[in-house]
Design an enzyme around this catalytic site. Sequence first.
Site, PDB file in Angstrom:
ATOM      1  N   HIS A   1       0.795  -1.230   0.000  1.00 23.56           N
ATOM      2  CA  HIS A   1       0.000   0.000   0.000  1.00 23.56           C
ATOM      3  C   HIS A   1       0.833   1.287   0.000  1.00 23.56           C
ATOM      4  O   HIS A   1       0.519   2.249   0.714  1.00 23.56           O
ATOM      5  CB  HIS A   1      -0.964   0.000   1.181  1.00 23.56           C
ATOM      6  CG  HIS A   1      -2.047  -1.041   1.109  1.00 23.56           C
ATOM      7  ND1 HIS A   1      -2.526  -1.555  -0.079  1.00 23.56           N
ATOM      8  CD2 HIS A   1      -2.754  -1.682   2.088  1.00 23.56           C
ATOM      9  CE1 HIS A   1      -3.472  -2.454   0.173  1.00 23.56           C
ATOM     10  NE2 HIS A   1      -3.620  -2.545   1.465  1.00 23.56           N
TER      11      HIS A   1
ATOM     12  N   HIS B   1      -9.585   2.201   0.399  1.00 21.03           N
ATOM     13  CA  HIS B   1      -9.557   1.032   1.287  1.00 21.03           C
ATOM     14  C   HIS B   1     -10.679   1.076   2.326  1.00 21.03           C
ATOM     15  O   HIS B   1     -10.448   0.775   3.511  1.00 21.03           O
ATOM     16  CB  HIS B   1      -8.188   0.947   1.953  1.00 21.03           C
ATOM     17  CG  HIS B   1      -7.761  -0.431   2.313  1.00 21.03           C
ATOM     18  ND1 HIS B   1      -8.496  -1.248   3.134  1.00 21.03           N
ATOM     19  CD2 HIS B   1      -6.675  -1.140   1.950  1.00 21.03           C
ATOM     20  CE1 HIS B   1      -7.862  -2.397   3.267  1.00 21.03           C
ATOM     21  NE2 HIS B   1      -6.754  -2.373   2.565  1.00 21.03           N
TER      22      HIS B   1
ATOM     23  N   GLU C   1     -11.433  -3.556  -3.074  1.00 13.93           N
ATOM     24  CA  GLU C   1     -10.470  -2.552  -3.546  1.00 13.93           C
ATOM     25  C   GLU C   1     -10.252  -2.752  -5.037  1.00 13.93           C
ATOM     26  O   GLU C   1      -9.673  -3.756  -5.446  1.00 13.93           O
ATOM     27  CB  GLU C   1      -9.146  -2.716  -2.794  1.00 13.93           C
ATOM     28  CG  GLU C   1      -9.272  -2.637  -1.297  1.00 13.93           C
ATOM     29  CD  GLU C   1      -8.238  -3.520  -0.588  1.00 13.93           C
ATOM     30  OE1 GLU C   1      -7.032  -3.282  -0.749  1.00 13.93           O
ATOM     31  OE2 GLU C   1      -8.641  -4.454   0.117  1.00 13.93           O
TER      32      GLU C   1
HETATM   33  C1  BGC Z   1      -4.528  -6.460   1.844  1.00 15.16           C
HETATM   34  C2  BGC Z   1      -4.464  -7.198   3.159  1.00 15.16           C
HETATM   35  C3  BGC Z   1      -4.070  -6.226   4.228  1.00 15.16           C
HETATM   36  C4  BGC Z   1      -5.100  -5.126   4.239  1.00 15.16           C
HETATM   37  C5  BGC Z   1      -4.864  -4.076   5.291  1.00 15.16           C
HETATM   38  C6  BGC Z   1      -5.545  -5.385   1.967  1.00 15.16           C
HETATM   39  O1  BGC Z   1      -5.600  -4.673   0.786  1.00 15.16           O
HETATM   40  O2  BGC Z   1      -4.784  -7.322   0.770  1.00 15.16           O
HETATM   41  O3  BGC Z   1      -3.550  -8.278   3.103  1.00 15.16           O
HETATM   42  O4  BGC Z   1      -3.963  -6.838   5.468  1.00 15.16           O
HETATM   43  O5  BGC Z   1      -5.155  -4.521   2.997  1.00 15.16           O
HETATM   44  O6  BGC Z   1      -3.577  -3.761   5.419  1.00 15.16           O
END
Ligand code: BGC
Length: 358
Positions: free
Chosen positions: A111, A185, A323
Amino acid sequence: MTQTNSSISKRPYGTTASGQAVEEYTLTNANGVEGKIITFGGIITSLRVPDRKGSMADVVLGFTNLTDYETKSPYFGALIGRYGNRIGKASFMLDGAQYTLALNDGPNSLHGGVKGFDKKVWSAKEGKSDTGIALELSYLSPDGEEGYPGNLSVTVTYTLTNDNAIRIDYSATTDKTTVVNLTNHSYFNLAGNGSGTIYDHIVQIYADRYTPVSGTLIPTGELAPVAGTPFDFRSPKVVNGGIRSGHQQMVYGRGYDHNFVLNRKTDNALEIAARVYDPSSGRAVEVWTTEPAIQFYTSNFVDATLVGSSGGIYRQGDAFCLETQHYPDSPNQPAFPTTTLKPGDTYNTTTVYKFSAD
Ligand code: BGC
Protein backbone atom coordinates in the site's frame (compact mmCIF):
# COMPACT_ATOMS: atom_id res chain seq x y z
CA MET A 1 -37.45 9.14 1.97
CA THR A 2 -37.33 12.87 2.68
CA GLN A 3 -35.81 15.05 -0.01
CA THR A 4 -33.45 17.74 1.21
CA ASN A 5 -30.99 20.03 -0.45
CA SER A 6 -27.58 18.50 -1.01
CA SER A 7 -24.81 20.29 0.83
CA ILE A 8 -21.16 20.32 1.78
CA SER A 9 -19.63 21.77 4.92
CA LYS A 10 -16.27 21.64 6.65
CA ARG A 11 -14.81 21.86 10.11
CA PRO A 12 -11.35 21.50 11.63
CA TYR A 13 -10.60 17.85 12.45
CA GLY A 14 -7.29 18.20 14.25
CA THR A 15 -3.58 18.62 13.70
CA THR A 16 -1.15 15.86 12.69
CA ALA A 17 1.84 15.00 14.88
CA SER A 18 3.97 17.06 12.48
CA GLY A 19 1.66 20.09 12.86
CA GLN A 20 -0.44 19.96 9.68
CA ALA A 21 -4.06 21.07 9.99
CA VAL A 22 -6.67 18.54 8.88
CA GLU A 23 -10.24 19.35 7.82
CA GLU A 24 -13.33 17.18 7.85
CA TYR A 25 -15.84 17.64 5.02
CA THR A 26 -19.43 16.48 5.35
CA LEU A 27 -21.23 15.77 2.08
CA THR A 28 -24.99 15.26 2.17
CA ASN A 29 -27.07 14.35 -0.86
CA ALA A 30 -30.72 15.09 -1.66
CA ASN A 31 -31.83 11.85 0.10
CA GLY A 32 -29.98 12.61 3.32
CA VAL A 33 -27.16 10.16 2.61
CA GLU A 34 -24.13 11.58 4.39
CA GLY A 35 -20.42 10.95 3.87
CA LYS A 36 -17.58 12.39 5.94
CA ILE A 37 -14.13 12.69 4.43
CA ILE A 38 -10.99 14.05 6.09
CA THR A 39 -8.07 15.62 4.27
CA PHE A 40 -5.68 13.28 6.11
CA GLY A 41 -5.38 10.26 3.79
CA GLY A 42 -8.55 11.30 1.94
CA ILE A 43 -10.21 8.98 4.44
CA ILE A 44 -13.94 8.28 4.31
CA THR A 45 -14.54 8.24 8.07
CA SER A 46 -18.30 7.72 7.96
CA LEU A 47 -20.95 6.92 5.38
CA ARG A 48 -24.59 6.87 6.43
CA VAL A 49 -27.00 5.11 4.06
CA PRO A 50 -30.60 3.91 4.52
CA ASP A 51 -31.78 0.35 5.09
CA ARG A 52 -35.01 -1.07 3.63
CA LYS A 53 -37.06 0.89 6.18
CA GLY A 54 -35.18 4.13 5.58
CA SER A 55 -33.13 3.91 8.80
CA MET A 56 -29.66 5.31 8.41
CA ALA A 57 -26.52 3.54 9.62
CA ASP A 58 -22.81 4.16 9.17
CA VAL A 59 -21.64 1.37 6.87
CA VAL A 60 -17.87 1.92 7.14
CA LEU A 61 -15.40 1.16 9.92
CA GLY A 62 -13.49 4.11 11.30
CA PHE A 63 -12.14 5.95 14.31
CA THR A 64 -13.32 8.99 16.25
CA ASN A 65 -10.06 10.97 16.10
CA LEU A 66 -7.05 11.85 13.98
CA THR A 67 -4.43 10.29 16.27
CA ASP A 68 -5.95 6.84 15.82
CA TYR A 69 -5.95 7.28 12.03
CA GLU A 70 -2.32 8.43 12.17
CA THR A 71 -1.00 5.74 14.47
CA LYS A 72 -3.00 2.53 14.25
CA SER A 73 -5.26 2.40 11.25
CA PRO A 74 -5.27 -0.69 9.01
CA TYR A 75 -6.03 1.78 6.17
CA PHE A 76 -9.67 2.35 7.22
CA GLY A 77 -11.38 4.31 4.41
CA ALA A 78 -8.10 5.66 3.05
CA LEU A 79 -6.77 6.55 -0.37
CA ILE A 80 -3.98 4.14 -1.21
CA GLY A 81 -0.92 4.99 -3.30
CA ARG A 82 1.37 5.08 -4.99
CA TYR A 83 0.78 1.35 -5.27
CA GLY A 84 -2.27 -0.40 -3.87
CA ASN A 85 -1.53 -3.90 -2.57
CA ARG A 86 1.86 -5.63 -2.58
CA ILE A 87 5.08 -5.35 -4.53
CA GLY A 88 7.17 -8.49 -4.04
CA LYS A 89 10.53 -8.16 -2.25
CA ALA A 90 9.82 -4.41 -2.11
CA SER A 91 11.61 -3.77 -5.39
CA PHE A 92 11.09 -3.57 -9.12
CA MET A 93 12.96 -2.81 -12.34
CA LEU A 94 11.78 -0.05 -14.64
CA ASP A 95 13.57 1.13 -17.79
CA GLY A 96 16.68 -0.79 -16.68
CA ALA A 97 16.87 0.81 -13.22
CA GLN A 98 16.21 -0.98 -9.95
CA TYR A 99 13.93 0.75 -7.42
CA THR A 100 13.90 -0.25 -3.75
CA LEU A 101 10.88 0.38 -1.56
CA ALA A 102 10.32 0.17 2.17
CA LEU A 103 9.64 -3.28 3.62
CA ASN A 104 6.42 -2.82 5.55
CA ASP A 105 4.79 -6.22 5.12
CA GLY A 106 7.25 -9.02 5.84
CA PRO A 107 9.51 -9.31 2.77
CA ASN A 108 7.20 -7.08 0.66
CA SER A 109 6.00 -3.51 0.29
CA LEU A 110 2.29 -2.90 0.95
CA HIS A 111 0.00 0.00 0.00
CA GLY A 112 2.65 2.54 -1.01
CA GLY A 113 5.11 2.11 1.84
CA VAL A 114 5.62 3.39 5.37
CA LYS A 115 4.07 6.78 4.68
CA GLY A 116 1.82 6.24 1.71
CA PHE A 117 -1.01 8.42 0.42
CA ASP A 118 -3.16 7.21 3.33
CA LYS A 119 -0.94 9.27 5.65
CA LYS A 120 -0.62 12.47 3.60
CA VAL A 121 -2.60 15.64 4.06
CA TRP A 122 -4.36 16.39 0.77
CA SER A 123 -5.44 19.82 -0.54
CA ALA A 124 -9.20 20.05 -0.89
CA LYS A 125 -11.58 21.91 -3.20
CA GLU A 126 -15.36 21.78 -2.90
CA GLY A 127 -17.52 21.23 -5.96
CA LYS A 128 -21.11 20.75 -6.97
CA SER A 129 -22.49 19.27 -10.17
CA ASP A 130 -25.85 18.18 -11.56
CA THR A 131 -25.19 14.67 -10.30
CA GLY A 132 -24.11 15.55 -6.77
CA ILE A 133 -21.67 17.08 -4.35
CA ALA A 134 -17.96 16.73 -4.93
CA LEU A 135 -14.71 17.02 -3.02
CA GLU A 136 -11.55 17.25 -5.09
CA LEU A 137 -8.38 16.20 -3.28
CA SER A 138 -4.91 16.69 -4.65
CA TYR A 139 -1.40 15.75 -3.62
CA LEU A 140 2.00 16.16 -5.25
CA SER A 141 4.20 13.20 -4.39
CA PRO A 142 7.85 14.22 -4.82
CA ASP A 143 10.34 12.28 -6.94
CA GLY A 144 11.75 9.42 -4.84
CA GLU A 145 9.02 9.48 -2.20
CA GLU A 146 8.84 6.01 -0.61
CA GLY A 147 11.34 4.92 -3.29
CA TYR A 148 9.12 5.57 -6.33
CA PRO A 149 10.49 7.55 -9.31
CA GLY A 150 9.00 10.79 -10.66
CA ASN A 151 7.09 13.75 -9.29
CA LEU A 152 3.58 12.33 -9.30
CA SER A 153 0.72 14.81 -9.35
CA VAL A 154 -2.46 13.11 -8.11
CA THR A 155 -6.08 14.24 -8.03
CA VAL A 156 -8.88 12.20 -6.53
CA THR A 157 -12.46 13.46 -6.74
CA TYR A 158 -15.11 12.01 -4.50
CA THR A 159 -18.68 12.68 -5.67
CA LEU A 160 -21.68 11.82 -3.52
CA THR A 161 -24.41 11.47 -6.11
CA ASN A 162 -28.13 11.88 -5.70
CA ASP A 163 -28.62 8.22 -6.61
CA ASN A 164 -26.78 7.26 -3.41
CA ALA A 165 -23.40 6.45 -4.91
CA ILE A 166 -19.89 7.45 -3.99
CA ARG A 167 -18.01 7.97 -7.23
CA ILE A 168 -14.22 8.14 -7.06
CA ASP A 169 -12.29 9.56 -10.03
CA TYR A 170 -8.53 9.13 -9.82
CA SER A 171 -6.04 10.88 -12.08
CA ALA A 172 -2.27 11.25 -12.06
CA THR A 173 0.59 12.53 -14.19
CA THR A 174 4.33 12.10 -13.80
CA ASP A 175 7.54 13.72 -15.05
CA LYS A 176 9.49 10.41 -15.06
CA THR A 177 8.38 6.91 -15.98
CA THR A 178 6.91 5.35 -12.86
CA VAL A 179 4.32 2.85 -11.63
CA VAL A 180 0.95 3.73 -10.13
CA ASN A 181 -2.06 1.79 -8.81
CA LEU A 182 -4.51 3.86 -6.76
CA THR A 183 -7.47 2.65 -4.76
CA ASN A 184 -9.68 3.31 -1.74
CA HIS A 185 -9.56 1.03 1.29
CA SER A 186 -13.01 1.39 2.86
CA TYR A 187 -14.04 -1.41 5.23
CA PHE A 188 -17.78 -1.94 4.72
CA ASN A 189 -20.37 -3.55 6.94
CA LEU A 190 -23.82 -3.12 5.39
CA ALA A 191 -25.59 -4.01 8.64
CA GLY A 192 -23.73 -1.10 10.25
CA ASN A 193 -20.28 -0.39 11.62
CA GLY A 194 -19.88 -2.33 14.87
CA SER A 195 -22.78 -4.72 14.28
CA GLY A 196 -20.66 -7.90 14.16
CA THR A 197 -19.23 -9.88 11.28
CA ILE A 198 -20.15 -9.73 7.60
CA TYR A 199 -20.25 -13.53 7.31
CA ASP A 200 -23.97 -13.44 6.45
CA HIS A 201 -23.51 -10.94 3.64
CA ILE A 202 -24.13 -12.28 0.15
CA VAL A 203 -21.39 -11.57 -2.36
CA GLN A 204 -21.23 -11.66 -6.11
CA ILE A 205 -17.98 -10.97 -7.96
CA TYR A 206 -17.97 -10.82 -11.74
CA ALA A 207 -14.76 -12.80 -12.16
CA ASP A 208 -14.07 -16.21 -13.74
CA ARG A 209 -10.46 -16.11 -12.52
CA TYR A 210 -8.36 -14.93 -9.61
CA THR A 211 -4.64 -14.62 -8.93
CA PRO A 212 -3.49 -17.28 -6.42
CA VAL A 213 -0.72 -16.15 -4.10
CA SER A 214 2.32 -17.50 -2.30
CA GLY A 215 2.51 -17.62 1.50
CA THR A 216 3.47 -13.92 1.62
CA LEU A 217 0.47 -13.00 -0.56
CA ILE A 218 2.38 -12.28 -3.78
CA PRO A 219 0.66 -13.62 -6.94
CA THR A 220 2.28 -16.75 -8.36
CA GLY A 221 1.56 -15.42 -11.87
CA GLU A 222 -1.19 -17.93 -12.56
CA LEU A 223 -4.70 -16.77 -13.45
CA ALA A 224 -6.64 -19.64 -11.92
CA PRO A 225 -10.29 -20.48 -12.61
CA VAL A 226 -12.60 -19.82 -9.66
CA ALA A 227 -14.80 -22.76 -10.74
CA GLY A 228 -14.92 -25.46 -8.09
CA THR A 229 -13.18 -23.31 -5.44
CA PRO A 230 -14.35 -21.11 -2.55
CA PHE A 231 -13.47 -18.17 -4.82
CA ASP A 232 -16.43 -18.83 -7.09
CA PHE A 233 -18.68 -15.81 -6.51
CA ARG A 234 -20.05 -15.76 -10.06
CA SER A 235 -23.48 -16.40 -8.55
CA PRO A 236 -24.37 -14.69 -5.27
CA LYS A 237 -22.90 -16.64 -2.33
CA VAL A 238 -22.91 -16.10 1.40
CA VAL A 239 -19.42 -15.32 2.79
CA ASN A 240 -19.86 -18.09 5.36
CA GLY A 241 -20.19 -20.58 2.52
CA GLY A 242 -16.47 -20.59 1.78
CA ILE A 243 -14.54 -18.64 4.40
CA ARG A 244 -13.80 -21.67 6.57
CA SER A 245 -12.68 -23.79 3.64
CA GLY A 246 -9.37 -25.61 4.09
CA HIS A 247 -8.25 -24.51 0.59
CA GLN A 248 -4.54 -23.64 0.71
CA GLN A 249 -5.28 -20.13 -0.62
CA MET A 250 -7.70 -19.52 2.23
CA VAL A 251 -5.04 -20.57 4.72
CA TYR A 252 -2.53 -18.14 3.17
CA GLY A 253 -5.00 -15.26 3.35
CA ARG A 254 -6.57 -16.34 6.66
CA GLY A 255 -9.81 -15.88 4.77
CA TYR A 256 -10.53 -13.94 1.60
CA ASP A 257 -7.65 -11.63 0.69
CA HIS A 258 -7.43 -12.18 -3.05
CA ASN A 259 -7.32 -10.36 -6.33
CA PHE A 260 -10.14 -11.28 -8.70
CA VAL A 261 -9.65 -10.79 -12.44
CA LEU A 262 -12.77 -9.05 -13.68
CA ASN A 263 -14.66 -10.31 -16.73
CA ARG A 264 -14.39 -7.05 -18.61
CA LYS A 265 -16.24 -6.43 -21.87
CA THR A 266 -14.40 -3.21 -22.70
CA ASP A 267 -10.93 -1.92 -21.87
CA ASN A 268 -11.90 1.00 -19.70
CA ALA A 269 -15.61 1.75 -19.52
CA LEU A 270 -17.33 1.57 -16.13
CA GLU A 271 -18.49 -2.02 -15.69
CA ILE A 272 -19.96 -3.87 -12.76
CA ALA A 273 -17.36 -5.70 -10.66
CA ALA A 274 -19.19 -6.86 -7.56
CA ARG A 275 -22.41 -6.71 -5.57
CA VAL A 276 -22.84 -7.33 -1.85
CA TYR A 277 -26.20 -7.67 -0.11
CA ASP A 278 -26.99 -7.79 3.61
CA PRO A 279 -30.23 -9.75 4.12
CA SER A 280 -30.77 -8.36 7.64
CA SER A 281 -30.93 -4.67 6.68
CA GLY A 282 -31.67 -5.03 2.98
CA ARG A 283 -28.73 -2.77 2.16
CA ALA A 284 -26.74 -3.54 -0.97
CA VAL A 285 -23.68 -2.06 -2.60
CA GLU A 286 -22.71 -2.44 -6.23
CA VAL A 287 -19.14 -1.74 -7.24
CA TRP A 288 -18.55 -0.43 -10.75
CA THR A 289 -15.08 0.22 -12.07
CA THR A 290 -12.82 0.89 -15.02
CA GLU A 291 -10.09 -1.23 -13.38
CA PRO A 292 -9.18 -4.79 -14.45
CA ALA A 293 -9.35 -6.35 -10.98
CA ILE A 294 -10.66 -6.17 -7.44
CA GLN A 295 -9.26 -7.29 -4.08
CA PHE A 296 -11.84 -8.98 -1.87
CA TYR A 297 -10.60 -8.80 1.72
CA THR A 298 -12.62 -9.95 4.75
CA SER A 299 -10.63 -7.97 7.36
CA ASN A 300 -8.74 -11.09 8.39
CA PHE A 301 -5.97 -9.21 10.14
CA VAL A 302 -8.28 -7.05 12.25
CA ASP A 303 -7.72 -8.59 15.66
CA ALA A 304 -9.77 -6.86 18.38
CA THR A 305 -7.01 -4.43 19.33
CA LEU A 306 -8.83 -1.39 17.87
CA VAL A 307 -11.70 0.54 19.42
CA GLY A 308 -13.60 2.11 16.55
CA SER A 309 -16.15 4.81 15.84
CA SER A 310 -18.90 2.35 16.84
CA GLY A 311 -17.59 2.56 20.42
CA GLY A 312 -16.64 -1.12 20.47
CA ILE A 313 -13.70 -3.22 19.35
CA TYR A 314 -13.31 -4.43 15.81
CA ARG A 315 -12.68 -8.13 15.30
CA GLN A 316 -11.70 -10.37 12.42
CA GLY A 317 -14.47 -10.53 9.82
CA ASP A 318 -16.25 -7.35 10.95
CA ALA A 319 -16.02 -5.82 7.46
CA PHE A 320 -15.23 -6.47 3.83
CA CYS A 321 -13.12 -4.42 1.45
CA LEU A 322 -13.57 -4.36 -2.30
CA GLU A 323 -10.47 -2.55 -3.55
CA THR A 324 -10.54 -1.91 -7.27
CA GLN A 325 -7.07 -2.13 -8.71
CA HIS A 326 -4.50 -3.53 -11.14
CA TYR A 327 -3.12 -6.88 -10.04
CA PRO A 328 -0.74 -6.99 -7.07
CA ASP A 329 2.99 -7.06 -7.93
CA SER A 330 2.37 -6.01 -11.55
CA PRO A 331 5.71 -4.13 -11.80
CA ASN A 332 7.44 -7.53 -11.41
CA GLN A 333 5.05 -9.55 -13.55
CA PRO A 334 5.28 -8.57 -17.23
CA ALA A 335 2.33 -10.79 -18.19
CA PHE A 336 -0.04 -8.73 -15.99
CA PRO A 337 -1.73 -5.55 -17.34
CA THR A 338 0.79 -2.75 -17.01
CA THR A 339 0.88 -0.24 -14.16
CA THR A 340 3.56 1.88 -15.84
CA LEU A 341 2.81 5.58 -16.29
CA LYS A 342 4.93 7.64 -18.65
CA PRO A 343 5.45 11.41 -18.83
CA GLY A 344 2.83 12.94 -21.15
CA ASP A 345 0.27 10.23 -20.35
CA THR A 346 -2.51 10.57 -17.80
CA TYR A 347 -3.56 7.86 -15.38
CA ASN A 348 -7.37 7.90 -15.20
CA THR A 349 -9.56 5.41 -13.39
CA THR A 350 -13.03 5.53 -11.88
CA THR A 351 -14.80 3.42 -9.28
CA VAL A 352 -18.39 3.78 -8.07
CA TYR A 353 -19.90 2.30 -4.89
CA LYS A 354 -23.66 2.47 -5.39
CA PHE A 355 -25.94 1.83 -2.41
CA SER A 356 -29.56 0.68 -2.40
CA ALA A 357 -31.91 -1.22 -0.12
CA ASP A 358 -34.79 -3.63 -0.57
C1 BGC B 1 -4.53 -6.46 1.84
C2 BGC B 1 -4.46 -7.20 3.16
C3 BGC B 1 -4.07 -6.23 4.23
C4 BGC B 1 -5.10 -5.13 4.24
C5 BGC B 1 -4.86 -4.08 5.29
C6 BGC B 1 -5.55 -5.39 1.97
O1 BGC B 1 -5.60 -4.67 0.79
O2 BGC B 1 -4.78 -7.32 0.77
O3 BGC B 1 -3.55 -8.28 3.10
O4 BGC B 1 -3.96 -6.84 5.47
O5 BGC B 1 -5.16 -4.52 3.00
O6 BGC B 1 -3.58 -3.76 5.42
